[in-house]
Design a protein around this motif. Sequence first.
Motif, PDB file in Angstrom:
ATOM      1  N   GLN A 109       0.790  -1.353  -0.147  1.00 40.32           N
ATOM      2  CA  GLN A 109       0.017   0.082   0.102  1.00 40.32           C
ATOM      3  C   GLN A 109       0.892   1.289  -0.021  1.00 40.32           C
ATOM      4  O   GLN A 109       1.933   1.352   0.615  1.00 40.32           O
ATOM      5  N   GLU A 110       0.301   2.191  -0.584  1.00 43.41           N
ATOM      6  CA  GLU A 110       0.956   3.772  -0.536  1.00 43.41           C
ATOM      7  C   GLU A 110       0.139   4.493   0.496  1.00 43.41           C
ATOM      8  O   GLU A 110      -0.928   4.422   0.420  1.00 43.41           O
ATOM      9  N   THR A 111       0.803   5.270   1.194  1.00 42.57           N
ATOM     10  CA  THR A 111       0.247   6.392   2.060  1.00 42.57           C
ATOM     11  C   THR A 111       0.109   7.710   1.830  1.00 42.57           C
ATOM     12  O   THR A 111       1.397   8.244   1.073  1.00 42.57           O
ATOM     13  N   ASP A 112      -0.813   8.450   1.675  1.00 40.12           N
ATOM     14  CA  ASP A 112      -1.160   9.726   1.335  1.00 40.12           C
ATOM     15  C   ASP A 112      -1.720  10.441   2.527  1.00 40.12           C
ATOM     16  O   ASP A 112      -2.341   9.767   3.116  1.00 40.12           O
ATOM     17  N   LYS A 113      -1.557  11.625   2.736  1.00 38.55           N
ATOM     18  CA  LYS A 113      -2.116  12.462   3.532  1.00 38.55           C
ATOM     19  C   LYS A 113      -3.470  12.583   3.408  1.00 38.55           C
ATOM     20  O   LYS A 113      -3.869  12.713   2.113  1.00 38.55           O
ATOM     21  N   PHE A 114      -4.357  12.371   4.315  1.00 41.30           N
ATOM     22  CA  PHE A 114      -5.748  12.363   4.054  1.00 41.30           C
ATOM     23  C   PHE A 114      -6.834  13.489   4.618  1.00 41.30           C
ATOM     24  O   PHE A 114      -6.490  13.478   5.771  1.00 41.30           O
ATOM     25  N   THR A 115      -7.720  13.897   3.947  1.00 37.99           N
ATOM     26  CA  THR A 115      -8.744  14.763   4.247  1.00 37.99           C
ATOM     27  C   THR A 115      -9.974  14.473   3.907  1.00 37.99           C
ATOM     28  O   THR A 115      -9.951  14.358   2.531  1.00 37.99           O
ATOM     29  N   THR A 116     -10.823  14.252   4.602  1.00 36.63           N
ATOM     30  CA  THR A 116     -12.279  13.842   4.084  1.00 36.63           C
ATOM     31  C   THR A 116     -12.791  15.067   3.147  1.00 36.63           C
ATOM     32  O   THR A 116     -12.869  16.043   3.499  1.00 36.63           O
ATOM     33  N   GLY A 122     -12.269   3.837 -16.694  1.00 37.89           N
ATOM     34  CA  GLY A 122     -11.930   5.013 -17.111  1.00 37.89           C
ATOM     35  C   GLY A 122     -11.635   6.145 -16.380  1.00 37.89           C
ATOM     36  O   GLY A 122     -10.972   7.086 -16.889  1.00 37.89           O
ATOM     37  N   GLU A 123     -11.727   5.903 -15.102  1.00 37.30           N
ATOM     38  CA  GLU A 123     -11.364   6.862 -14.100  1.00 37.30           C
ATOM     39  C   GLU A 123      -9.646   7.141 -13.839  1.00 37.30           C
ATOM     40  O   GLU A 123      -9.235   5.915 -13.568  1.00 37.30           O
ATOM     41  N   THR A 124      -9.075   7.994 -14.117  1.00 36.77           N
ATOM     42  CA  THR A 124      -7.470   8.132 -14.033  1.00 36.77           C
ATOM     43  C   THR A 124      -7.234   8.171 -12.596  1.00 36.77           C
ATOM     44  O   THR A 124      -7.955   8.389 -11.329  1.00 36.77           O
ATOM     45  N   GLU A 125      -5.896   7.566 -12.101  1.00 38.10           N
ATOM     46  CA  GLU A 125      -5.435   7.339 -10.758  1.00 38.10           C
ATOM     47  C   GLU A 125      -5.473   8.708 -10.118  1.00 38.10           C
ATOM     48  O   GLU A 125      -6.081   9.026  -8.948  1.00 38.10           O
ATOM     49  N   GLU A 126      -5.358   9.897 -10.981  1.00 38.95           N
ATOM     50  CA  GLU A 126      -5.162  11.100 -10.294  1.00 38.95           C
ATOM     51  C   GLU A 126      -6.727  11.587  -9.853  1.00 38.95           C
ATOM     52  O   GLU A 126      -6.826  12.243  -8.776  1.00 38.95           O
ATOM     53  N   ASN A 127      -7.545  11.353 -10.586  1.00 38.60           N
ATOM     54  CA  ASN A 127      -8.988  11.786 -10.377  1.00 38.60           C
ATOM     55  C   ASN A 127      -9.665  10.746  -9.311  1.00 38.60           C
ATOM     56  O   ASN A 127     -10.456  11.415  -8.339  1.00 38.60           O
ATOM     57  N   PHE A 128      -9.170   9.782  -9.242  1.00 39.72           N
ATOM     58  CA  PHE A 128      -9.793   8.690  -8.135  1.00 39.72           C
ATOM     59  C   PHE A 128      -9.270   9.145  -6.973  1.00 39.72           C
ATOM     60  O   PHE A 128      -9.986   9.371  -5.973  1.00 39.72           O
ATOM     61  N   ILE A 129      -7.927   9.394  -6.761  1.00 37.92           N
ATOM     62  CA  ILE A 129      -7.390   9.809  -5.419  1.00 37.92           C
ATOM     63  C   ILE A 129      -8.100  11.258  -4.957  1.00 37.92           C
ATOM     64  O   ILE A 129      -8.477  11.532  -3.894  1.00 37.92           O
ATOM     65  N   LYS A 130      -8.317  12.106  -6.104  1.00 34.49           N
ATOM     66  CA  LYS A 130      -9.025  13.667  -5.663  1.00 34.49           C
ATOM     67  C   LYS A 130     -10.305  13.250  -5.027  1.00 34.49           C
ATOM     68  O   LYS A 130     -10.697  14.101  -4.497  1.00 34.49           O
ATOM     69  N   ARG A 131     -11.119  12.382  -5.962  1.00 35.12           N
ATOM     70  CA  ARG A 131     -12.484  12.058  -5.472  1.00 35.12           C
ATOM     71  C   ARG A 131     -12.640  11.774  -4.125  1.00 35.12           C
ATOM     72  O   ARG A 131     -13.555  12.120  -3.507  1.00 35.12           O
ATOM     73  N   LEU A 132     -11.600  10.818  -3.585  1.00 38.66           N
ATOM     74  CA  LEU A 132     -11.531  10.148  -2.284  1.00 38.66           C
ATOM     75  C   LEU A 132     -11.162  11.192  -1.229  1.00 38.66           C
ATOM     76  O   LEU A 132     -11.520  11.302   0.073  1.00 38.66           O
ATOM     77  N   ASN A 133      -9.996  11.967  -1.774  1.00 37.12           N
ATOM     78  CA  ASN A 133      -9.330  12.681  -0.855  1.00 37.12           C
ATOM     79  C   ASN A 133      -9.006  14.031  -1.080  1.00 37.12           C
ATOM     80  O   ASN A 133      -8.538  14.587  -1.906  1.00 37.12           O
ATOM     81  N   LYS A 134      -9.634  14.873  -0.193  1.00 34.81           N
ATOM     82  CA  LYS A 134      -9.666  16.501  -0.242  1.00 34.81           C
ATOM     83  C   LYS A 134      -8.159  16.857  -0.158  1.00 34.81           C
ATOM     84  O   LYS A 134      -7.880  17.934  -1.022  1.00 34.81           O
ATOM     85  N   ALA A 135      -7.311  16.234   0.236  1.00 34.76           N
ATOM     86  CA  ALA A 135      -5.887  16.756   0.754  1.00 34.76           C
ATOM     87  C   ALA A 135      -5.184  16.773  -0.724  1.00 34.76           C
ATOM     88  O   ALA A 135      -4.164  17.293  -0.859  1.00 34.76           O
TER      89      ALA A 135
END
Length: 832
Positions: free
Chosen positions: A14-21, A716-729
């Motif tokens: 797993q990769e860890t990113d800072k998360f904000t709801t 068809g959802e890019t990784e960048e958009n997927f992360i932004k969809r879940l993660n406000k940070a």
Amino acid sequence: MATEHSHIFLRDTQETDKFTTPRGGGPQKDIPERNRQSHSTKLQNQWAAIWARAREQQESRTAVSMPTRDGVYVEFEGAPGYDLVTKSLEDRGAGIRLLNVYTIRAETDPTQEITRATVFIPSGKQEKFLKKINEYAQNESGGNKRTHATLMRSIEDLRLAVLESFWRDDLRLLPQGTTAVWCEIWLQGTDDDIEQRFRETAAALNINVQARSLRFPERTVLLGRSTREQLANLIESSPDIAEFRRAKETARFFLELENRDQTEWVNDLRSRLRVNPDATVAVCVLDTGANNGHALLRPVLADADCHAVEPGWGVNDDKGHGTLMCGVAAFGDLTDVLQHSHPLRVDHCLESAKILPPRGANDPDLYGDITIQGMYRAAIQAPERNRIGCMAVTSEDGRDQGRPSSWSAAIDKLTSGYDDDTRRLFIVSAGNIEEQQIWADYPQSNLGYSVCDPGQSWNALTVGAYTEKAILADPDLQNHVPLAQPGELSPFSSTSHNWEGKWPVKPDIVLEGGNVAHAPDGFISEHDDLSLLSTGHQPTQRQFDAINATSAAAAQAAWMAAQIQARYPEAWPETIRGLMIQSAEWPIAMKRQFLNANGRGEYSKSDYGRLLRICGYGVPNLAKALACASNSLTLISEAEIQPYTKKEGRSDCSTKDMHLHRLPWPREVLLERGEMPVALRVTLSYFIEPGPGEVGWKDKYRYASFGLRFGLNSQGETEENFIKRLNKAARDEGEGRPDTESGSERWLIGSNSRDTGSVHSDIWKGTAADIASCNLIGVYPVIGWWRERTWLGRWDRRARYSLLVSLHTPDESVDIYTPVAVQLGIPVEVTV
């Protein structure tokens, strides 16, 4: 035999990113508009009356040498249909403590709820709240001054708290007259001096308090035998009361025993047993004890592994239920294993912890503590074992309706490793319907019969019952018919159909629990033809006895879990629970029984949510839980995440980390197959630490220490958009949520039904081409008391979870396992 492969464990991928709801700000409070002057005057008058009355009561008690407390309990009430801002009622620095929050139906309009909160205010601190009222009275809303308008507008009435303010159970269960009953007494705080102070007060009031106690975050629970008057006196005497509840009575279900000569069957099966003498997996059965002199139990249950919570009880089984449980936990339904002649390998052992007395019944006691002590006695004897708890002792009713109790919370505490950092898998039965008159309304009766305490435990694997037993061979049963059809819910099984949606889905799974027979005259009864077979507790008289209902189902679940744990000895208990659920399916008959198709033969998410509350995730498949086939693939990631963090110098916390799992995927194979149907299943399993006590389930007072959720990228959802969809940070400042499809419609169950409790599982059925690019899963935190109760010092703890992802194709010629194994450098195992 078909080719099988071990599940694939992904290690530290797993990769860890800072998360904000993404949901900033939370839900807005619904607060009534008020006339500030008249409303503040009303509150000031009520506040003055409270303290005047409190002084009178204290002087009256002092005059007759009765104990008094140094402070006052005040009940705050919101307006019907509006919120009460409970968060602002507490001031820890001043010793002002919020004790409990509850709701009632408004008398004038039963469709509306009224929120009430009980608060303890120490003597000398009453001016704190009066100052807030005065500031509200003197200042218009807005400006730089604190007006406390939101809090004050949310308060409809103030009054001295009374006994009913602390009674967090059905009011009809309050002690009546001069009759003393056993009650759970919940204290605010966990310090030894608080408990000792309370015990001294109780002794002065002639209240019998048991020696045992349970401790949770901010709560100590004791058991006292008290009259209604004594409870009222406790409120007047002790500054430490948080709530009262009626103690639970337990129900033990035993079937009539038949005296059959079955020694030859036992000898034959005994000759075929291949018991692993070095087994490191144990099932600890907490029940009435066990008679391990039975020839089938002797090889799997050693004398040293038979325990009793009270040594004076002895370890033998005088009633029979514990021995019946042990037989199923060791071998499954003996009806099945007696019908074949091949060797039977057993790679786990049994332990017995006697938690019920040999004669009569327990005085009501803190069953949570008894359960913990039973498990600990086994652990002290054999600390190196991987232990699975199994208990089919429940309360007689389901009055909790999903609310945590001291018993269910004790199991959550035990399984979470709160005290010793050791997680444990614990299996409990859901509780049974046993009355013939209730069976007559099957299956509607099951929908209204609630899972019994402690089956509402968040971390436990709670097991209900279904049945495949429908053959009545007894000639005395001519013209009788089975009440349930094969594949349907067992008439015994309880459900969480009527629980509020915020409580966990229970049962989690269902297993064989037997059936009942319906006579031509309408009489409904149990029969051995429709039950399971297990070891009898009096082997010198009879070798086998019948067992049924959710007791039998729970014992089978333990038997299955032990085999999975033996196959994967390093797997976490969160993973074993996850595999049981991941492998479960609803039989066609069960779906036909409870799902309502629309005109196109389709079912809605709400239909599946309803089915989930009745039958859990269905019937687990042991073969699927143990291994993959070439056309099926299960990936497992066991990981730790830090949900929350706190900036230096600040008292509040925020979310911290999100994990991104980039799964190895058989992409080329899936693209080649195009329109071939494929099922994708995701299960997220973790154990929460409990924060029981009804101080509210909104704002900062939560039962669960933390919560986790998962998200899957869409086609068809890019990784960048997927992360932004879940993660406000992950978004740039001012950047909104990406305008991409979340794919929520593709899930069978949907987040509204699956995102309760501490295990979440869902299924997506689509084409191979659709699923080929959907291999990104995000795991992220949601609110919990670790974050909101920073003063407890657990906000920086790391949380464990197991993420299980399965792909399945109906075409057995398609190999999706090998391409993934090759990517990971895993030798492909082949068993033929």
